[in-house]
Write a protein that holds these residues in place. Structure first.
Motif, PDB file in Angstrom:
ATOM      1  N   ASP A 154       0.960  -1.462  -0.039  1.00 58.88           N
ATOM      2  CA  ASP A 154      -0.542   0.118  -0.422  1.00 58.88           C
ATOM      3  C   ASP A 154       0.537   0.963   0.312  1.00 58.88           C
ATOM      4  N   TRP A 155       0.921   2.171  -0.991  1.00 60.35           N
ATOM      5  CA  TRP A 155       1.757   3.726  -1.217  1.00 60.35           C
ATOM      6  C   TRP A 155       0.692   4.815  -0.520  1.00 60.35           C
ATOM      7  N   ARG A 156       1.657   5.507  -0.075  1.00 57.40           N
ATOM      8  CA  ARG A 156       0.955   6.431   0.354  1.00 57.40           C
ATOM      9  C   ARG A 156       1.193   7.745   0.214  1.00 57.40           C
ATOM     10  N   ASP A 157       0.914   8.774  -0.762  1.00 59.38           N
ATOM     11  CA  ASP A 157       0.462   9.815  -1.627  1.00 59.38           C
ATOM     12  C   ASP A 157       1.778  11.102   0.093  1.00 59.38           C
TER      13      ASP A 157
ATOM     14  N   GLU B  73      -3.487  15.558   0.894  1.00 65.01           N
ATOM     15  CA  GLU B  73      -4.333  16.502   1.733  1.00 65.01           C
ATOM     16  C   GLU B  73      -4.319  15.984   3.676  1.00 65.01           C
ATOM     17  N   GLU B  74      -3.491  14.438   2.772  1.00 62.43           N
ATOM     18  CA  GLU B  74      -3.992  13.984   5.051  1.00 62.43           C
ATOM     19  C   GLU B  74      -3.269  13.216   5.159  1.00 62.43           C
ATOM     20  N   LEU B  75      -2.873  13.049   6.228  1.00 69.87           N
ATOM     21  CA  LEU B  75      -1.262  12.766   6.771  1.00 69.87           C
ATOM     22  C   LEU B  75      -1.658  10.822   6.664  1.00 69.87           C
ATOM     23  N   PRO B  76      -0.179   9.422   5.936  1.00 72.27           N
ATOM     24  CA  PRO B  76      -0.732   8.703   6.018  1.00 72.27           C
ATOM     25  C   PRO B  76      -1.436   8.410   7.462  1.00 72.27           C
ATOM     26  N   GLU B  77      -2.044   7.432   7.125  1.00 73.86           N
ATOM     27  CA  GLU B  77      -2.582   6.384   7.475  1.00 73.86           C
ATOM     28  C   GLU B  77      -1.617   5.694   9.066  1.00 73.86           C
ATOM     29  N   GLU B  78      -0.658   5.355   8.482  1.00 78.26           N
ATOM     30  CA  GLU B  78       0.482   5.374   9.603  1.00 78.26           C
ATOM     31  C   GLU B  78       0.792   6.332  10.734  1.00 78.26           C
TER      32      GLU B  78
END
Length: 425
Positions: A402-405, A409-414
């Motif tokens: 799972d790649w996080r941009d 505008e949102e913090l990465p889930e982790e």
């Protein structure tokens, strides 16, 4: 050591004087760390005073950076919308006064001073003078520009507060009409020299460029003007500093706008010819739009760096002659292959990218990704400079799938458990 000492004695190596300084809203500067020599301290304060905005100009710069970081949660339609963004009153800088033959060639954010330059290594701001932060230094410039240009208020311009004409002669004499206030005299002269060029070569090159902008085709053996007149509009800073602005420079709390069509030059010191009279002259905004488009169309390649030291890219993206140096450069820059170095680099990546948005409880550490995607300009692949100066981190993965941009505008889930004001769960 002996050779280094000899080169330093001969003036072949620069002398570096570290400093730290604070700047108030009104432009007042306080040195908190600096050389004891009063002359050197004066060089530092003069360079900061001339190069750093204050008052309305600082408000415009801060709000522009705030918008380019994607912070607003609604479109800014008017100047009033922009002015509703609070501006921190405190700033601090860490840098070096670099003197010697290499001083004027220092890379990075630097400003010339007699005999060298003042370079800035760190710039931070604070609302209360205690909690300090800075905007991300590694933000994707294309995305930052898109954030800025989507707001209608970016088209607002500052009010004209004065107009001056500077008559400039190559030997250095500058006459300004009407007589400016004393605090503006040095600024007007500095901007005039910068616009016309401080060397004979720059003087002729800038003259040629203005003729071409005005629709003329200068001949190869172009006569050198014996004098030039520059008309400058001084404006209050625009609410947002747009790349489409015609401001040539911002000094203190004033924008300087050259009015090319009213500026002129003389080949004999008596008769004056206007710039901008060519019939085929291109309107300046069109030229700026073309430059902006070129800026947005930077060709890049995407490279994935893994925590275990692997470096991957799509087939054909990286020329064979650059592959070994690319791997070596990126593993060194990121610490890939060394667990402690990789964790330190990714922590800095997150704290820079999400400046002010993360809060790590004492004794805890941020999660460590297993891979990071980097966007690298193709033009930089063959440069001798480290790629860390040009690459832009775009995505991370903590599980390899799972790649996080990083520019969402949102913090990465982790990272959301470490959102400022929330604390870790």
């Amino acid at each position: 050591m002996g050779e280094a000492k000899r080169r330093k004695q001969l003036g072949l190596m620069p002398t570096v004087h570290p400093f730290e300084a604070r700047m108030a809203e009104d432009g007042g500067i306080t040195l908190t760390r600096a050389p004891e020599d009063a002359r050197l301290r004066e060089q530092i304060t003069d360079a900061l005073r001339l190069s750093q905005p204050y008052g309305p100009a600082w408000a415009s710069e801060y709000r522009t950076n705030y918008v380019m970081a994607g912070r607003p949660d609604a479109f800014l339609e008017t100047a009033a919308d922009v002015e509703a963004i609070p501006v921190p009153a405190h700033r601090r800088f860490a840098g070096d006064l670099v003197l010697g033959k290499a001083g004027a060639e220092t890379a990075g954010v630097s400003f010339p001073v007699p005999g060298g330059s003042v370079r800035l290594r760190e710039q931070q701001h604070s609302f209360d003078g205690e909690r300090w932060e800075s905007f991300p230094s590694n933000a994707d410039p294309r995305r930052a520009l898109e954030y800025l240009m989507q707001h209608p208020a970016v088209q607002e311009r500052g009010e004209v507060v004065a107009t001056f004409r500077a008559e400039h002669w190559p030997e250095g004499r500058i006459d300004i009409e009407p007589d400016p206030p004393e605090e503006l005299l040095d600024l007007l002269e500095s901007v005039t020299r910068e616009w016309h060029g401080e060397t004979p070569e720059d003087w002729l090159d800038s003259h040629r460029g203005l003729l071409e902008q005005g629709g003329e085709e200068p001949e190869d053996d172009l006569p050198v003007p014996v004098a030039r007149r520059l008309v400058l509009e001084l404006r209050r800073p625009a609410p947002l500093l747009s790349p489409l602005s015609l401001a040539f420079a911002t000094r203190g709390n004033v924008e300087f706008h050259p009015v090319t069509a009213q500026s002129s030059y003389s080949l004999d010191g008596e008769n004056w010819l206007n710039y901008g009279d060519g019939e085929d002259a291109e309107p300046a905004p069109d030229g700026l739009m073309a430059e902006l488009q070129n800026f947005l169309d930077i060709a890049t390649v995407t490279v994935t760096v893994h925590a275990d030291g692997r470096v991957q890219w799509a087939d054909g993206d990286i020329p064979e002659e650059h592959q070994d140096s690319l791997k070596a450069d990126l593993t060194q820059s990121t610490g890939a292959g060394n667990a402690a170095a990789w964790a330190e680099w990714t922590t800095h990546l997150f704290t820079d990218t999400f400046a002010g948005e993360l809060e790590v409880p004492e004794g805890e550490t941020l999660p460590v990704p297993v891979a990071v995607k980097l966007d690298i300009p193709k033009d930089a692949l063959g440069d001798p400079d480290p790629l860390a100066q040009t690459f832009m981190e775009s995505e991370v993965t903590f599980n390899g799938q799972d790649w996080r941009d990083l520019y969402s505008e949102e913090l990465p889930e982790e990272l959301q458990p470490y959102a400022a004001g929330q604390g870790a769960n």
